[in-house]
Write an enzyme that holds these catalytic residues in place. Structure first.
Site, PDB file in Angstrom:
ATOM      1  N   LYS A 191      21.195 -60.704  40.580  1.00  0.00           N
ATOM      2  CA  LYS A 191      22.117 -59.773  39.896  1.00  0.00           C
ATOM      3  C   LYS A 191      22.462 -58.646  40.861  1.00  0.00           C
ATOM      4  O   LYS A 191      21.638 -57.782  41.140  1.00  0.00           O
ATOM      5  CB  LYS A 191      21.385 -59.204  38.675  1.00  0.00           C
ATOM      6  CG  LYS A 191      22.226 -58.765  37.508  1.00  0.00           C
ATOM      7  CD  LYS A 191      23.281 -57.726  37.712  1.00  0.00           C
ATOM      8  CE  LYS A 191      22.818 -56.310  37.475  1.00  0.00           C
ATOM      9  NZ  LYS A 191      23.795 -55.322  37.926  1.00  0.00           N
ATOM     10  N   GLY A 243      15.673 -51.007  43.797  1.00  0.00           N
ATOM     11  CA  GLY A 243      16.520 -50.007  43.156  1.00  0.00           C
ATOM     12  C   GLY A 243      15.733 -48.733  42.955  1.00  0.00           C
ATOM     13  O   GLY A 243      14.775 -48.447  43.681  1.00  0.00           O
ATOM     14  N   SER A 244      16.114 -47.988  41.943  1.00  0.00           N
ATOM     15  CA  SER A 244      15.517 -46.665  41.766  1.00  0.00           C
ATOM     16  C   SER A 244      14.110 -46.753  41.172  1.00  0.00           C
ATOM     17  O   SER A 244      13.763 -47.724  40.492  1.00  0.00           O
ATOM     18  CB  SER A 244      16.405 -45.840  40.832  1.00  0.00           C
ATOM     19  OG  SER A 244      16.485 -46.484  39.586  1.00  0.00           O
ATOM     20  N   THR A 245      13.332 -45.716  41.426  1.00  0.00           N
ATOM     21  CA  THR A 245      11.963 -45.685  40.924  1.00  0.00           C
ATOM     22  C   THR A 245      11.954 -45.662  39.398  1.00  0.00           C
ATOM     23  O   THR A 245      11.116 -46.305  38.765  1.00  0.00           O
ATOM     24  CB  THR A 245      11.223 -44.468  41.518  1.00  0.00           C
ATOM     25  OG1 THR A 245      11.112 -44.696  42.932  1.00  0.00           O
ATOM     26  CG2 THR A 245       9.821 -44.308  40.944  1.00  0.00           C
ATOM     27  N   GLY A 248      12.574 -49.097  38.220  1.00  0.00           N
ATOM     28  CA  GLY A 248      11.399 -49.882  38.627  1.00  0.00           C
ATOM     29  C   GLY A 248      10.246 -49.703  37.652  1.00  0.00           C
ATOM     30  O   GLY A 248       9.555 -50.663  37.297  1.00  0.00           O
ATOM     31  N   GLU A 265      10.807 -52.710  45.179  1.00  0.00           N
ATOM     32  CA  GLU A 265      11.195 -51.922  46.355  1.00  0.00           C
ATOM     33  C   GLU A 265      11.995 -50.739  45.828  1.00  0.00           C
ATOM     34  O   GLU A 265      13.127 -50.908  45.391  1.00  0.00           O
ATOM     35  CB  GLU A 265      12.091 -52.738  47.297  1.00  0.00           C
ATOM     36  CG  GLU A 265      11.476 -54.016  47.795  1.00  0.00           C
ATOM     37  CD  GLU A 265      10.583 -53.821  49.004  1.00  0.00           C
ATOM     38  OE1 GLU A 265      10.410 -52.664  49.443  1.00  0.00           O
ATOM     39  OE2 GLU A 265      10.037 -54.817  49.491  1.00  0.00           O
ATOM     40  N   CYS A 299      17.320 -46.182  51.278  1.00  0.00           N
ATOM     41  CA  CYS A 299      16.042 -45.888  50.623  1.00  0.00           C
ATOM     42  C   CYS A 299      15.027 -45.316  51.605  1.00  0.00           C
ATOM     43  O   CYS A 299      14.216 -44.474  51.251  1.00  0.00           O
ATOM     44  CB  CYS A 299      15.491 -47.148  49.984  1.00  0.00           C
ATOM     45  SG  CYS A 299      15.476 -48.542  51.117  1.00  0.00           S
ATOM     46  N   GLU A 396      14.857 -37.615  45.744  1.00  0.00           N
ATOM     47  CA  GLU A 396      15.695 -38.472  46.580  1.00  0.00           C
ATOM     48  C   GLU A 396      17.157 -38.139  46.300  1.00  0.00           C
ATOM     49  O   GLU A 396      17.614 -38.251  45.168  1.00  0.00           O
ATOM     50  CB  GLU A 396      15.414 -39.944  46.243  1.00  0.00           C
ATOM     51  CG  GLU A 396      16.147 -40.888  47.156  1.00  0.00           C
ATOM     52  CD  GLU A 396      15.933 -42.346  46.773  1.00  0.00           C
ATOM     53  OE1 GLU A 396      15.931 -42.657  45.569  1.00  0.00           O
ATOM     54  OE2 GLU A 396      15.797 -43.164  47.694  1.00  0.00           O
TER      55      GLU A 396
HETATM   56  P1  NAP Z   1      19.320 -48.574  40.097  1.00  0.00           P
HETATM   57  O1  NAP Z   1      20.139 -47.748  39.207  1.00  0.00           O
HETATM   58  O2  NAP Z   1      17.867 -48.676  39.846  1.00  0.00           O
HETATM   59  O3  NAP Z   1      19.978 -50.020  40.066  1.00  0.00           O
HETATM   60  C1  NAP Z   1      19.520 -51.100  40.857  1.00  0.00           C
HETATM   61  C2  NAP Z   1      19.901 -52.397  40.205  1.00  0.00           C
HETATM   62  O4  NAP Z   1      19.205 -52.520  38.966  1.00  0.00           O
HETATM   63  C3  NAP Z   1      21.376 -52.532  39.861  1.00  0.00           C
HETATM   64  O5  NAP Z   1      21.753 -53.890  40.058  1.00  0.00           O
HETATM   65  C4  NAP Z   1      21.395 -52.175  38.384  1.00  0.00           C
HETATM   66  O6  NAP Z   1      22.481 -52.736  37.709  1.00  0.00           O
HETATM   67  C5  NAP Z   1      20.106 -52.778  37.909  1.00  0.00           C
HETATM   68  N1  NAP Z   1      19.543 -52.170  36.711  1.00  0.00           N
HETATM   69  C6  NAP Z   1      19.854 -50.986  36.110  1.00  0.00           C
HETATM   70  N2  NAP Z   1      19.064 -50.785  35.036  1.00  0.00           N
HETATM   71  C7  NAP Z   1      18.252 -51.855  34.940  1.00  0.00           C
HETATM   72  C8  NAP Z   1      17.188 -52.233  34.046  1.00  0.00           C
HETATM   73  N3  NAP Z   1      16.821 -51.458  33.022  1.00  0.00           N
HETATM   74  N4  NAP Z   1      16.537 -53.407  34.253  1.00  0.00           N
HETATM   75  C9  NAP Z   1      16.880 -54.192  35.301  1.00  0.00           C
HETATM   76  N5  NAP Z   1      17.872 -53.899  36.175  1.00  0.00           N
HETATM   77  C10 NAP Z   1      18.536 -52.736  36.004  1.00  0.00           C
HETATM   78  O7  NAP Z   1      19.423 -48.131  41.614  1.00  0.00           O
HETATM   79  P2  NAP Z   1      20.737 -47.915  42.456  1.00  0.00           P
HETATM   80  O8  NAP Z   1      21.297 -46.600  42.093  1.00  0.00           O
HETATM   81  O9  NAP Z   1      21.618 -49.114  42.382  1.00  0.00           O
HETATM   82  O10 NAP Z   1      20.150 -47.902  43.952  1.00  0.00           O
HETATM   83  C11 NAP Z   1      19.660 -46.780  44.525  1.00  0.00           C
HETATM   84  C12 NAP Z   1      18.156 -46.773  44.501  1.00  0.00           C
HETATM   85  O11 NAP Z   1      17.634 -47.960  45.086  1.00  0.00           O
HETATM   86  C13 NAP Z   1      17.579 -45.643  45.310  1.00  0.00           C
HETATM   87  O12 NAP Z   1      16.554 -45.029  44.594  1.00  0.00           O
HETATM   88  C14 NAP Z   1      17.027 -46.339  46.546  1.00  0.00           C
HETATM   89  O13 NAP Z   1      16.004 -45.655  47.180  1.00  0.00           O
HETATM   90  C15 NAP Z   1      16.616 -47.640  46.028  1.00  0.00           C
HETATM   91  N6  NAP Z   1      16.561 -48.650  47.093  1.00  0.00           N
HETATM   92  C16 NAP Z   1      15.344 -49.068  47.537  1.00  0.00           C
HETATM   93  C17 NAP Z   1      15.252 -49.987  48.567  1.00  0.00           C
HETATM   94  C18 NAP Z   1      13.919 -50.451  49.073  1.00  0.00           C
HETATM   95  O14 NAP Z   1      13.871 -51.432  49.783  1.00  0.00           O
HETATM   96  N7  NAP Z   1      12.824 -49.796  48.740  1.00  0.00           N
HETATM   97  C19 NAP Z   1      16.417 -50.488  49.152  1.00  0.00           C
HETATM   98  C20 NAP Z   1      17.648 -50.035  48.691  1.00  0.00           C
HETATM   99  C21 NAP Z   1      17.704 -49.107  47.637  1.00  0.00           C
HETATM  100  P3  NAP Z   1      23.818 -51.852  37.453  1.00  0.00           P
HETATM  101  O15 NAP Z   1      24.412 -51.606  38.789  1.00  0.00           O
HETATM  102  O16 NAP Z   1      24.650 -52.729  36.584  1.00  0.00           O
HETATM  103  O17 NAP Z   1      23.365 -50.588  36.765  1.00  0.00           O
END
Ligand code: NAP
Ligand code: MG
Length: 491
Positions: A191, A243-245, A248, A265, A299, A396
């Site tokens: 996804k 994605g976000s903490t 997660g 992650e 990230c 962050e």
């Molecule tokens: P996000 O809001 O957590 O979204 C990540 C993904 O999860 C998106 O595909 C999102 O879909 C989906 N999602 C949202 N709510 C969900 C739920 N309740 N259950 C399952 N999936 C869900 O994060 P983001 O804003 O896209 O990305 C930024 C964050 O990712 C930052 O905190 C960054 O540090 C982290 N990140 C970490 C790494 C690593 O390797 N550690 C790498 C890259 C990014 P939608 O887009 O449809 O909402």
């Protein structure tokens, strides 16, 4: 020039490639389930825009509960055959995917930039080579897993994997998820993030082109609830989330007590430590690359600069001078260093934290330059007089904003660096090897870069500790995350 040097990009010669390649984008995009492009069951869709112009690019199918179930069933159905496929054949498929990504890389790079806002030079020279490299690396592993498992047959994969990725490195994150899963004999439902689905859907075209068996990889797009529905599906064996903490944590709660294996992650607030004895010219470039690569949507960004007090004044002056050379603007211009912010929502988050930084008493510096009238933009920004308790030192920002603090002793640097709930990345600049290794021992971070920053290689495990998550991607640890049994003492 902000792009990090990567050993995997050296044999890529783009010198003669026009930057103005026009990539056509179909008006309507469907879901990729069971090897076919299909409409969402309820016909739902959402738009994706170019964040540099705000122009709509396409309408994307929004997968609901029925579609998620259909995709999981397709992955389950394909699992038996894929598990029985000879490991060498699995490897050959991954090689074919890698080669096709290389062949279509210019188109994919332009599309990645159009949909996500990152500078074309970065999509072209970092994202695409690393995406292909990840498939090449795991193609090589597919038929060698039995050696590391010390058994005569290949170890078993986990089963059906639900994989959810963010928008900052859309294709690269897809590769980090799909390649190891397939090498280990799993099937996948991926996804992508709402704002950046287009390149994942081109990857689906590539999967068709290379005759990936139907259902082995399914790609379902969605805005809002799709990710949650996928990770909560009862017939999923493994969840891999980047994605976000905060999301997660929700996922960890929903998987708790189930049979599902989980890797997370998550976010970071990486400390970037510069000692007075560091090679200063290189450290300046490392700090610039650490925070202004990919608009700071990274990230593992080095978003907290900790600089030794004796050189702080001069070092900060030089960073400010260097900031004036960063070109902000059209991501499709090959001279652009800093592109568009991925979405209006993310721009508002960044602006909010910058305002908080000013309100809490830090000194803000940014370079004034003309920005395009439309689109989502944020200038490279630097904060000095930052206190460890300030929001901009703790949260962050995920944008082009650097918070600077100082330290006097290595002990103080460690204490400040570790004063965070996160633990993804850290950087250290010094010319003393003993000091570097001592710091690396004490820093609580999954990755520590010495005299470099933002270097990636598929052979090197990447991942976090504490609130940055658990599990690794890349290296043998990354394979272990997709296998039932331990390999080489790693699980
Ligand atoms: P996000 O809001 O957590 O979204 C990540 C993904 O999860 C998106 O595909 C999102 O879909 C989906 N999602 C949202 N709510 C969900 C739920 N309740 N259950 C399952 N999936 C869900 O994060 P983001 O804003 O896209 O990305 C930024 C964050 O990712 C930052 O905190 C960054 O540090 C982290 N990140 C970490 C790494 C690593 O390797 N550690 C790498 C890259 C990014 P939608 O887009 O449809 O909402
Ligand atoms: Mg978009």
């Amino acid at each position: 020039m902000i792009i990090p040097h990567s050993s995997t990009t050296e044999d890529w010669d783009y010198a003669s490639a026009p930057e103005s390649l026009k990539v056509s984008v179909a008006e309507v995009h469907k879901l990729f389930i069971g090897g076919k492009f299909v409409k969402a069951a309820d016909g739902g869709s959402f738009p994706t825009v170019n964040p540099a112009t705000e122009a709509p690019l396409a309408s994307i199918a929004n997968a609901g509960e029925k579609d998620v179930d259909r995709a999981v069933r397709a992955a389950r159905k394909a699992l038996r055959g894929w598990r029985r496929t000879k490991p060498l054949e699995r490897g050959k498929l991954l090689y074919r995917i890698a080669r096709r990504i290389q062949e279509r890389s210019r188109e994919l790079a332009v599309l990645e930039t159009m949909d996500g806002g990152k500078p074309i030079r970065e999509s072209r020279d970092v994202d695409l080579p690393l995406t292909a490299a990840h498939f090449f690396h795991h193609a090589g592993w597919a038929d060698k897993l039995s050696y590391v498992a010390r058994q005569s047959t290949a170890p078993d994969g986990i089963g059906v994997c639900a994989q959810v990725i963010p928008w900052n490195f859309p294709l690269m994150m897809a590769a980090w998820k799909i390649a190891p899963a397939l090498a280990c004999g799993n099937t996948v439902i991926l996804k992508p993030a709402e704002t950046t689905s287009l390149t994942a859907l081109r990857l689906a075209e590539i999967l068709q082109e290379v005759d990936c068996p139907p259902g082995v990889v399914n790609i379902i797009t969605g805005a809002g609830d799709t990710g949650r529905l996928l990770v909560e599906h009862s017939d999923v064996d493994k969840v891999a989330f980047t994605g976000s903490t905060s999301v997660g944590k929700q996922i960890a709660r929903s998987c708790a007590g189930s049979k599902k294996r989980l890797t997370l992650e998550l976010g970071g607030k990486g400390p970037h430590i510069v000692f007075a004895d560091a090679p200063i010219d290189q450290a300046i470039e490392g700090v610039v690359r650490g925070i202004w690569f990919n608009q700071g949507h990274v990230c593992c960004a080095g978003s907290r600069l900790l600089v030794e007090e004796s050189i702080a004044q001069d070092f900060i002056r030089r960073i400010r001078d260097r900031m004036k050379m960063i070109r902000v603007g059209d991501p499709l211009d090959k001279n652009t260093d800093l592109g568009a912010i991925n979405s209006l929502a993310q721009l508002n988050t960044i602006k909010g934290l910058v305002e908080t930084g000013v309100r809490e008493g830090a000194d803000r510096f940014d370079v004034k330059c003309a920005l395009p009238e439309r689109g989502f933009w944020h200038l490279p920004t630097l904060f000095t007089r930052v206190q460890p308790s300030h929001s901009i030192a703790r949260e962050e920002i995920f944008g082009p904003v650097l918070s600077v603090m100082t330290f006097r002793t290595p002990g103080e640097a460690i204490a400040r660096a570790n004063d965070t709930p996160y633990g993804l990345s850290a950087g250290v600049w010094t010319n003393k090897a003993s000091k570097a290794y001592e710091m690396a021992q004490q820093l609580r971070a999954g990755v520590v870069w010495l005299n470099c920053f933002n270097e990636f290689d598929p052979a090197s495990p990447f991942g976090g500790v504490r609130e940055s998550g658990f599990g690794r991607e890349g290296g043998m640890q990354g394979l272990a995350a997709y296998l039932r049994e331990e390999i080489g003492g790693v699980r």
